[in-house]
Design a protein around this motif. Sequence first.
Motif, PDB file in Angstrom:
ATOM      1  N   ARG A  30       0.819  -1.219   0.000  1.00 43.03           N
ATOM      2  CA  ARG A  30       0.000   0.000   0.000  1.00 43.03           C
ATOM      3  C   ARG A  30       0.850   1.265   0.000  1.00 43.03           C
ATOM      4  NH1 ARG A  30      -3.460   0.246   4.913  1.00 43.03           N
ATOM      5  NH2 ARG A  30      -1.860  -1.064   5.845  1.00 43.03           N
ATOM      6  N   TYR A  31       2.151   1.112   0.200  1.00 46.57           N
ATOM      7  CA  TYR A  31       3.045   2.269   0.326  1.00 46.57           C
ATOM      8  C   TYR A  31       4.156   2.208  -0.715  1.00 46.57           C
ATOM      9  CZ  TYR A  31       0.624   2.749   4.775  1.00 46.57           C
ATOM     10  OH  TYR A  31      -0.347   2.885   5.738  1.00 46.57           O
ATOM     11  N   ARG A  32       3.837   1.695  -1.892  1.00 52.19           N
ATOM     12  CA  ARG A  32       4.862   1.506  -2.914  1.00 52.19           C
ATOM     13  C   ARG A  32       5.444   2.824  -3.419  1.00 52.19           C
ATOM     14  NH1 ARG A  32       5.211  -3.448  -5.406  1.00 52.19           N
ATOM     15  NH2 ARG A  32       5.688  -2.502  -7.412  1.00 52.19           N
ATOM     16  N   ASP A  33       4.754   3.930  -3.186  1.00 49.63           N
ATOM     17  CA  ASP A  33       5.318   5.222  -3.544  1.00 49.63           C
ATOM     18  C   ASP A  33       6.405   5.657  -2.558  1.00 49.63           C
ATOM     19  OD1 ASP A  33       3.300   5.429  -1.552  1.00 49.63           O
ATOM     20  OD2 ASP A  33       3.065   7.587  -1.961  1.00 49.63           O
ATOM     21  N   ARG A  34       6.510   4.953  -1.413  1.00 48.24           N
ATOM     22  CA  ARG A  34       7.484   5.306  -0.388  1.00 48.24           C
ATOM     23  C   ARG A  34       8.490   4.191  -0.095  1.00 48.24           C
ATOM     24  NH1 ARG A  34       3.614   7.310   4.374  1.00 48.24           N
ATOM     25  NH2 ARG A  34       5.613   7.659   5.442  1.00 48.24           N
ATOM     26  N   VAL A  35       8.053   2.947  -0.235  1.00 49.25           N
ATOM     27  CA  VAL A  35       8.911   1.801   0.053  1.00 49.25           C
ATOM     28  C   VAL A  35       8.700   0.744  -1.021  1.00 49.25           C
ATOM     29  CG1 VAL A  35       9.364  -0.122   1.627  1.00 49.25           C
ATOM     30  CG2 VAL A  35       8.924   2.146   2.557  1.00 49.25           C
ATOM     31  N   LEU A  36       9.789   0.289  -1.643  1.00 50.01           N
ATOM     32  CA  LEU A  36       9.723  -0.782  -2.624  1.00 50.01           C
ATOM     33  C   LEU A  36      10.556  -1.968  -2.139  1.00 50.01           C
ATOM     34  CD1 LEU A  36      10.047   0.851  -6.175  1.00 50.01           C
ATOM     35  CD2 LEU A  36       8.058  -0.303  -5.200  1.00 50.01           C
ATOM     36  N   VAL A  37       9.956  -3.142  -2.133  1.00 51.33           N
ATOM     37  CA  VAL A  37      10.673  -4.356  -1.759  1.00 51.33           C
ATOM     38  C   VAL A  37      11.490  -4.819  -2.958  1.00 51.33           C
ATOM     39  CG1 VAL A  37      10.457  -6.754  -1.027  1.00 51.33           C
ATOM     40  CG2 VAL A  37       8.918  -5.006  -0.074  1.00 51.33           C
ATOM     41  N   ALA A  38      12.806  -4.783  -2.825  1.00 46.71           N
ATOM     42  CA  ALA A  38      13.693  -5.146  -3.925  1.00 46.71           C
ATOM     43  C   ALA A  38      13.935  -6.641  -3.981  1.00 46.71           C
ATOM     44  CB  ALA A  38      15.025  -4.414  -3.795  1.00 46.71           C
ATOM     45  N   GLU A  39      14.004  -7.282  -2.813  1.00 51.41           N
ATOM     46  CA  GLU A  39      14.220  -8.724  -2.792  1.00 51.41           C
ATOM     47  C   GLU A  39      13.801  -9.280  -1.449  1.00 51.41           C
ATOM     48  OE1 GLU A  39      18.700  -9.762  -1.839  1.00 51.41           O
ATOM     49  OE2 GLU A  39      18.623  -8.261  -3.423  1.00 51.41           O
ATOM     50  N   ILE A  40      13.505 -10.572  -1.458  1.00 51.85           N
ATOM     51  CA  ILE A  40      13.107 -11.299  -0.254  1.00 51.85           C
ATOM     52  C   ILE A  40      14.080 -12.453  -0.107  1.00 51.85           C
ATOM     53  CG2 ILE A  40      11.277 -12.639   0.840  1.00 51.85           C
ATOM     54  CD1 ILE A  40       9.252 -11.028  -0.806  1.00 51.85           C
ATOM     55  N   ASP A  41      14.815 -12.486   0.992  1.00 54.97           N
ATOM     56  CA  ASP A  41      15.915 -13.427   1.148  1.00 54.97           C
ATOM     57  C   ASP A  41      15.649 -14.409   2.283  1.00 54.97           C
ATOM     58  OD1 ASP A  41      17.578 -12.111  -0.803  1.00 54.97           O
ATOM     59  OD2 ASP A  41      17.826 -10.524   0.682  1.00 54.97           O
ATOM     60  N   ALA A  42      15.487 -15.677   1.946  1.00 62.95           N
ATOM     61  CA  ALA A  42      15.369 -16.722   2.945  1.00 62.95           C
ATOM     62  C   ALA A  42      16.678 -17.499   2.992  1.00 62.95           C
ATOM     63  CB  ALA A  42      14.198 -17.646   2.614  1.00 62.95           C
ATOM     64  N   THR A 209       9.796 -25.256   9.099  1.00 64.19           N
ATOM     65  CA  THR A 209      11.214 -25.447   8.838  1.00 64.19           C
ATOM     66  C   THR A 209      11.695 -24.322   7.927  1.00 64.19           C
ATOM     67  OG1 THR A 209      10.605 -26.953   7.046  1.00 64.19           O
ATOM     68  CG2 THR A 209      11.227 -27.940   9.143  1.00 64.19           C
ATOM     69  N   PRO A 210      12.951 -23.893   8.061  1.00 64.82           N
ATOM     70  CA  PRO A 210      13.450 -22.754   7.283  1.00 64.82           C
ATOM     71  C   PRO A 210      13.386 -22.997   5.777  1.00 64.82           C
ATOM     72  CG  PRO A 210      14.910 -23.227   9.116  1.00 64.82           C
ATOM     73  CD  PRO A 210      13.938 -24.367   9.044  1.00 64.82           C
ATOM     74  N   ASP A 211      13.211 -21.907   5.034  1.00 66.10           N
ATOM     75  CA  ASP A 211      13.229 -21.939   3.574  1.00 66.10           C
ATOM     76  C   ASP A 211      14.628 -21.563   3.079  1.00 66.10           C
ATOM     77  OD1 ASP A 211      10.327 -22.397   3.080  1.00 66.10           O
ATOM     78  OD2 ASP A 211      10.149 -20.503   4.150  1.00 66.10           O
ATOM     79  N   HIS A 212      14.879 -21.800   1.788  1.00 65.51           N
ATOM     80  CA  HIS A 212      16.225 -21.573   1.259  1.00 65.51           C
ATOM     81  C   HIS A 212      16.175 -21.018  -0.165  1.00 65.51           C
ATOM     82  CE1 HIS A 212      18.114 -23.778   4.615  1.00 65.51           C
ATOM     83  NE2 HIS A 212      17.094 -24.599   4.504  1.00 65.51           N
ATOM     84  N   HIS A 213      15.691 -19.819  -0.341  1.00 59.70           N
ATOM     85  CA  HIS A 213      15.751 -19.234  -1.675  1.00 59.70           C
ATOM     86  C   HIS A 213      15.502 -17.728  -1.599  1.00 59.70           C
ATOM     87  CE1 HIS A 213      11.379 -19.871  -1.278  1.00 59.70           C
ATOM     88  NE2 HIS A 213      11.254 -18.888  -2.143  1.00 59.70           N
ATOM     89  N   ARG A 214      15.571 -17.111  -2.747  1.00 53.65           N
ATOM     90  CA  ARG A 214      15.389 -15.662  -2.845  1.00 53.65           C
ATOM     91  C   ARG A 214      14.271 -15.357  -3.831  1.00 53.65           C
ATOM     92  NH1 ARG A 214      20.195 -14.305  -4.267  1.00 53.65           N
ATOM     93  NH2 ARG A 214      20.861 -13.349  -2.340  1.00 53.65           N
ATOM     94  N   ILE A 215      13.501 -14.319  -3.525  1.00 55.18           N
ATOM     95  CA  ILE A 215      12.513 -13.787  -4.467  1.00 55.18           C
ATOM     96  C   ILE A 215      13.000 -12.391  -4.869  1.00 55.18           C
ATOM     97  CG2 ILE A 215      10.126 -13.089  -4.819  1.00 55.18           C
ATOM     98  CD1 ILE A 215       9.380 -15.054  -2.557  1.00 55.18           C
ATOM     99  N   ASP A 216      13.336 -12.234  -6.133  1.00 58.10           N
ATOM    100  CA  ASP A 216      13.798 -10.927  -6.626  1.00 58.10           C
ATOM    101  C   ASP A 216      12.632 -10.145  -7.206  1.00 58.10           C
ATOM    102  OD1 ASP A 216      16.575 -10.987  -6.082  1.00 58.10           O
ATOM    103  OD2 ASP A 216      16.840 -12.425  -7.711  1.00 58.10           O
ATOM    104  N   HIS A 217      12.712  -8.837  -7.091  1.00 64.31           N
ATOM    105  CA  HIS A 217      11.785  -7.940  -7.793  1.00 64.31           C
ATOM    106  C   HIS A 217      10.327  -8.225  -7.417  1.00 64.31           C
ATOM    107  CE1 HIS A 217      15.441  -7.135  -9.884  1.00 64.31           C
ATOM    108  NE2 HIS A 217      15.450  -8.297 -10.466  1.00 64.31           N
ATOM    109  N   TRP A 218      10.035  -8.127  -6.144  1.00 64.32           N
ATOM    110  CA  TRP A 218       8.685  -8.378  -5.632  1.00 64.32           C
ATOM    111  C   TRP A 218       7.676  -7.482  -6.351  1.00 64.32           C
ATOM    112  CZ3 TRP A 218       5.466 -11.232  -2.760  1.00 64.32           C
ATOM    113  CH2 TRP A 218       4.324 -10.623  -2.199  1.00 64.32           C
ATOM    114  N   ARG A 219       6.753  -8.100  -7.062  1.00 62.77           N
ATOM    115  CA  ARG A 219       5.648  -7.415  -7.711  1.00 62.77           C
ATOM    116  C   ARG A 219       6.103  -6.204  -8.511  1.00 62.77           C
ATOM    117  NH1 ARG A 219       0.545  -7.965  -3.483  1.00 62.77           N
ATOM    118  NH2 ARG A 219       0.606 -10.249  -3.402  1.00 62.77           N
ATOM    119  N   GLY A 220       7.135  -6.413  -9.348  1.00 57.22           N
ATOM    120  CA  GLY A 220       7.603  -5.337 -10.215  1.00 57.22           C
ATOM    121  C   GLY A 220       8.516  -4.342  -9.565  1.00 57.22           C
ATOM    122  N   GLY A 221       9.038  -4.682  -8.371  1.00 58.73           N
ATOM    123  CA  GLY A 221       9.958  -3.777  -7.693  1.00 58.73           C
ATOM    124  C   GLY A 221      11.283  -3.679  -8.417  1.00 58.73           C
ATOM    125  N   PRO A 222      12.208  -2.888  -7.902  1.00 56.56           N
ATOM    126  CA  PRO A 222      13.489  -2.638  -8.592  1.00 56.56           C
ATOM    127  C   PRO A 222      14.356  -3.888  -8.662  1.00 56.56           C
ATOM    128  CG  PRO A 222      13.522  -1.742  -6.369  1.00 56.56           C
ATOM    129  CD  PRO A 222      12.117  -2.203  -6.618  1.00 56.56           C
TER     130      PRO A 222
END
Length: 222
Positions: A30-42, A209-222
């Motif tokens: 809801r705040y993509r004009d202020r904060v963009l998620v670039a990656e999600i790291d597990a 149990t822990p996950d082991h991967h990365r999600i890049d560019h969450w929903r069109g992020g940088p």
Amino acid sequence: MPQAPKRPITVALVDDYDVVLMGVAKMFDRYRDRVLVAEIDATTAVSDAVDIALYDSFAQPESDHHEIGVLVANPRARRVVVYTWNFHPDLIESARRHGAHGYLSKTLPARELVGALEAVHAGEMVISDVPPRGRSAVGTDWPGRAEGLSDRESEVLALITQGKNNAEVAALTYLSPNTVKSYIRTIYRKIGVGSRTQAVLWGVQHGFTPDHHRIDHWRGGP
């Protein structure tokens, strides 16, 4: 001359559990004009150059802030912020000693969390007020939430699923042994098991149990 519009802050979300990170990412949508998620790291290192690495402490060994030190040393993360419900003074001091630039409560509404990240990005050290005891995280998600487990109960179950004994769980969460035992009794009742072995099996089957991967560019992020 009109001022150029400010670009959003770029954030990498770091934790061992996808469901936790995805919940935080959705909260920022809801705040993509202020904060963009670039990656999600597990359980992977931050790879993009980001303004802030937001380290979610869910089911992490908080008495050992090695992970925070690693993030602070990563030149791709300009600033590092801890996101947690646990405000034991020793944990706050340890995070500061390891170089964290903020220590933020999971009870913050999304709007206040975004504002706190903007303050950190501007160069401030931001430490949330100690949250009221027992309040759960606002707007985020965690394993077992659908089954009625609170975020703290889920963290205890995640540590048990990782093979920690009661004393280790107490040390890692800065809870008393009696409080840990109380959480475990409640967990057993909520998930319908009668032993630790059954609880661990349930945890493995339900995303503890822990996950082991990365999600890049969450929903069109940088």
